[in-house]
Design an enzyme around this catalytic site. Sequence first.
Site, PDB file in Angstrom:
ATOM      1  CG  ASP A 287      95.218  64.621 -32.790  1.00 19.09           C
ATOM      2  OD1 ASP A 287      94.953  64.204 -33.923  1.00 19.09           O
ATOM      3  OD2 ASP A 287      95.794  65.704 -32.575  1.00 19.09           O
ATOM      4  CD  GLU A 329      97.095  61.467 -35.985  1.00 22.88           C
ATOM      5  OE1 GLU A 329      97.892  61.056 -36.857  1.00 22.88           O
ATOM      6  OE2 GLU A 329      97.311  62.441 -35.278  1.00 22.88           O
ATOM      7  CG  ASP A 382      93.735  67.708 -39.567  1.00 21.55           C
ATOM      8  OD1 ASP A 382      93.062  68.722 -39.292  1.00 21.55           O
ATOM      9  OD2 ASP A 382      94.418  67.108 -38.729  1.00 21.55           O
TER      10      ASP A 382
END
Length: 494
Positions: A287, A329, A382
């Site tokens: 991430d 990501e 998200d």
Amino acid sequence: MNIERSAGVLCHISSLPGKYGIGSLGKEAHAFARMLKKRGFRYWQMLPLVQTGFGDSPYQSVSSDSGNPYFIDLEELKKQKLLTKKELNACRKKNPIDYGALYEQRYKVLKTAFSRFNFENEDFRAFVKSGKAEDYALFMTAKSVYGGTFCDWDASLRDHEEGALEALRTDHHEEYLFWQFLQYEFDLQWRSLREECRRIGLKIIGDIPLYVAYDSADVWVHSELFKLDREKKCEKVAGVPPDYFSEKGQLWGNPIYDWAEHEKTDFKWWKKRFKNAFEFYDVVRIDHFRGIDRYYEIDAGAEDATRGEWKDGPKEKLFEGVVGEIIAEDLGVVDGGVEALLKKTGFPGMKVLLFAFDSNADNPYLPHLFDGNCVCYTGTHDNDTVAGYCKGLSTEELILFRSQIAAEMQRLELNVPIGDKPEEMSNAIVHLCLASKARLAVVPVQDILGLDNESRMNTPGKAYGNWRFRLNCLPAGKHMRRLQKMIKIYGRII
């Protein structure tokens, strides 16, 4: 990237169906894995499996090496005769997830189970001796006894001195063993699920948050690796600067790594973290990957993220000697440095189709512009769900969105009806995802089912009410048959 052309589903353990208020590693997880494999999926992607902290986010944990005690299957504890049928029935809860109730009730039930557990058990003793959960167990024991954050504790304990640790183990031994017990049970159940996935040929994609929480075992034990003052309080914190989406930027508050100290140890802490991750998962998603190239740091105590500063991260040095499949990501503002880092490492980035249709012909998220070395998503945890996004559009915006989908279908030579309803457009976006050149296509379970934003997982910037989505039952019927057919048409069955 060694991933062959294939498809996956994004669904966190917490979102699985079941009777007891939150998804678990029990029979529903095993059934979900078998269902994915049966329908032609090769990958199951999850969010971090860690014990959640502030805001119930899996990206804010008390320990990056922990397993979430909420995911321990209570029915398995009953099989071990650690819980009674009556105690089990008292844990029944309806959807969505109520984290407040879980916090108040689940640990009490787990303590009841622990009170009946034979902690002279040879396997348990070996688990404790291995040190696998040592930092976590000591941290949670101190939290239970003294409360507050670790910087509030007596200086010797705050500074992680061995004498204070030994006193904690001795004086609060039962509490210490309770937290070891939770990780032992989680480990047993996770390994059972992991072994079944291996047996049937389903691979698991896990998730590593770039940053750790301040009030965590990670920072307590390894304070020298973070930018802290003498009292172990943050000097700098993480976030992102103001942009189109946020006038004052985002102030995350996570402690900033002291990368120079990490480099002195040849990134030992990170390499152990990667090693643990690849023992847990087949593929690891990192991430906020852009923070490894350059990161944004803000003075601790700042009211917002407007006055931060960009600093160089460790770049490719962090990955020297690391062996395993990694997904980067790379969403958000991606500059030349991030692009260069992706090229040097060879890691695939992410392409999110909900970002594609802004009328920009050069939008890099348009499927016809992909190269093969990427992972395509309809959306992430998200994002809006696709149906939810469509429901939020005005009539004019919906017409434009539909026309852009139609144009992309034409470019990819797809003869797929789009429809006018949000759930029909969701199905069209799934077609684009699976038809794309991306070697791996991942669809959130909400988009498979055409669910709207009541089923959204997370809204960034919203402190409470996230991470609550749960399935009422395992996906089945027409939705999964349709996906199975699409996976076959687009050559993603292995």
